[in-house]
Write a protein that holds these residues in place. Structure first.
Motif, PDB file in Angstrom:
ATOM      1  N   TYR A   1     -11.418 101.630  77.505  1.00  0.00           N
ATOM      2  CA  TYR A   1     -10.850 102.775  78.211  1.00  0.00           C
ATOM      3  C   TYR A   1      -9.322 102.653  78.254  1.00  0.00           C
ATOM      4  O   TYR A   1      -8.598 103.616  78.001  1.00  0.00           O
ATOM      5  CB  TYR A   1     -11.433 102.847  79.616  1.00  0.00           C
ATOM      6  N   ILE A   2      -8.833 101.449  78.545  1.00  0.00           N
ATOM      7  CA  ILE A   2      -7.383 101.223  78.621  1.00  0.00           C
ATOM      8  C   ILE A   2      -6.732 101.447  77.252  1.00  0.00           C
ATOM      9  O   ILE A   2      -5.648 102.036  77.154  1.00  0.00           O
ATOM     10  CB  ILE A   2      -7.087  99.807  79.155  1.00  0.00           C
ATOM     11  N   VAL A   3      -7.396 101.012  76.179  1.00  0.00           N
ATOM     12  CA  VAL A   3      -6.853 101.222  74.828  1.00  0.00           C
ATOM     13  C   VAL A   3      -6.739 102.707  74.527  1.00  0.00           C
ATOM     14  O   VAL A   3      -5.724 103.178  74.001  1.00  0.00           O
ATOM     15  CB  VAL A   3      -7.743 100.508  73.782  1.00  0.00           C
ATOM     16  N   VAL A   4      -7.783 103.468  74.869  1.00  0.00           N
ATOM     17  CA  VAL A   4      -7.752 104.913  74.606  1.00  0.00           C
ATOM     18  C   VAL A   4      -6.661 105.580  75.431  1.00  0.00           C
ATOM     19  O   VAL A   4      -5.912 106.428  74.937  1.00  0.00           O
ATOM     20  CB  VAL A   4      -9.130 105.537  74.903  1.00  0.00           C
ATOM     21  N   ARG A   5      -6.535 105.215  76.714  1.00  0.00           N
ATOM     22  CA  ARG A   5      -5.495 105.801  77.568  1.00  0.00           C
ATOM     23  C   ARG A   5      -4.101 105.449  77.045  1.00  0.00           C
ATOM     24  O   ARG A   5      -3.207 106.286  77.049  1.00  0.00           O
ATOM     25  CB  ARG A   5      -5.635 105.315  79.019  1.00  0.00           C
ATOM     26  N   GLU A   6      -3.930 104.196  76.584  1.00  0.00           N
ATOM     27  CA  GLU A   6      -2.622 103.792  76.048  1.00  0.00           C
ATOM     28  C   GLU A   6      -2.288 104.622  74.814  1.00  0.00           C
ATOM     29  O   GLU A   6      -1.153 105.060  74.641  1.00  0.00           O
ATOM     30  CB  GLU A   6      -2.660 102.299  75.703  1.00  0.00           C
ATOM     31  N   ARG A   7      -3.281 104.852  73.960  1.00  0.00           N
ATOM     32  CA  ARG A   7      -3.056 105.667  72.764  1.00  0.00           C
ATOM     33  C   ARG A   7      -2.674 107.091  73.153  1.00  0.00           C
ATOM     34  O   ARG A   7      -1.764 107.684  72.575  1.00  0.00           O
ATOM     35  CB  ARG A   7      -4.318 105.680  71.900  1.00  0.00           C
ATOM     36  N   THR A   8      -3.352 107.634  74.158  1.00  0.00           N
ATOM     37  CA  THR A   8      -3.047 108.987  74.618  1.00  0.00           C
ATOM     38  C   THR A   8      -1.623 109.065  75.163  1.00  0.00           C
ATOM     39  O   THR A   8      -0.869 109.987  74.824  1.00  0.00           O
ATOM     40  CB  THR A   8      -4.049 109.416  75.708  1.00  0.00           C
ATOM     41  N   HIS A   9      -1.229 108.096  75.987  1.00  0.00           N
ATOM     42  CA  HIS A   9       0.124 108.089  76.557  1.00  0.00           C
ATOM     43  C   HIS A   9       1.175 107.887  75.467  1.00  0.00           C
ATOM     44  O   HIS A   9       2.245 108.500  75.506  1.00  0.00           O
ATOM     45  CB  HIS A   9       0.253 107.015  77.630  1.00  0.00           C
ATOM     46  N   ARG A  10       0.873 107.028  74.488  1.00  0.00           N
ATOM     47  CA  ARG A  10       1.820 106.808  73.396  1.00  0.00           C
ATOM     48  C   ARG A  10       2.012 108.094  72.589  1.00  0.00           C
ATOM     49  O   ARG A  10       3.129 108.454  72.239  1.00  0.00           O
ATOM     50  CB  ARG A  10       1.333 105.674  72.495  1.00  0.00           C
ATOM     51  N   ASN A  11       0.908 108.798  72.311  1.00  0.00           N
ATOM     52  CA  ASN A  11       1.012 110.063  71.573  1.00  0.00           C
ATOM     53  C   ASN A  11       1.842 111.083  72.348  1.00  0.00           C
ATOM     54  O   ASN A  11       2.653 111.811  71.774  1.00  0.00           O
ATOM     55  CB  ASN A  11      -0.382 110.632  71.280  1.00  0.00           C
ATOM     56  N   THR A  12       1.642 111.135  73.671  1.00  0.00           N
ATOM     57  CA  THR A  12       2.429 112.054  74.501  1.00  0.00           C
ATOM     58  C   THR A  12       3.910 111.684  74.462  1.00  0.00           C
ATOM     59  O   THR A  12       4.776 112.555  74.324  1.00  0.00           O
ATOM     60  CB  THR A  12       1.911 112.035  75.944  1.00  0.00           C
TER      61      THR A  12
END
Length: 196
Positions: free
Chosen positions: A143-154
């Protein structure tokens, strides 16, 4: 004693599989597991990209009866203990979106076989508890990896917008300066009219 060891061996045959997939707009993706009565299975999912980060999810039994249904959720966990033998299906649906694809990460904690023996050794109970805890930690990490990817993309998207806005401002500034220089030179070269 052999029953306990057999139970432990079967317990460690838990299959945990993590998947990342893209669900196209106006489509759904379905998967299935062939399960037996009293098998246990857990599906966890997290939407990592696309639109409002939401997706529809449902799980059905072999007769098509809906066991669980989530509408427009960004994350979810569904656990079942099967009551029927057969193919259990779970689907991720992006039918509500006509333009945006969704990126979904999900884990399937496979079948956990328990024997019918009611007397479970304390060490076996502790091992089961530790295995469940480890699965929870693994889910949280993913979950943390997916959230980090989402924040990085933003952050990268915002960075691109700021960069192009800065470039546009510089171009506008140079155009304004060039126009002012042209205008001032043009007024200096015009003949002046004097009234006598």
């Amino acid at each position: 004693m052999p029953t306990m060891w057999m139970s432990l061996v079967l317990f460690f045959l838990v299959s945990v599989s993590a998947h990342m997939m893209e669900v196209p707009a106006s489509k759904k993706e379905c998967f299935f597991e062939d399960l037996h009565v009293n098998d246990k299975m857990t599906v966890t999912y997290q939407v990592g990209g696309g639109g409002h980060l939401d997706i529809d999810f449902w799980m059905t039994d072999p007769e098509g009866l809906v066991l669980h249904k989530h509408i427009k959720q960004s994350t979810g966990t569904v656990s079942i203990t099967t009551e029927k033998d057969g193919r259990h299906e779970y689907c991720f649906s992006n039918l509500m979106s006509t333009v945006v694809d969704k990126l979904v990460s999900f884990n399937v904690h496979g079948v956990v076989y328990y024997d019918d023996d009611d007397t479970v050794a304390p060490i076996e109970r502790e091992i089961r508890s530790l295995a469940a805890g480890l699965m929870g930690v693994k889910d949280e990490q993913e979950y943390i990896v997916v959230r980090e990817r989402t924040h990085r993309n933003t952050a990268e998207s915002t960075n691109d917008r700021v960069k192009w806005w800065s470039v546009a401002q510089v171009i506008i500034l140079f155009l304004a300066v060039a126009w002012q220089v042209y205008y001032l030179k043009d007024t200096d070269t015009r003949p002046s009219h004097s009234l006598k």
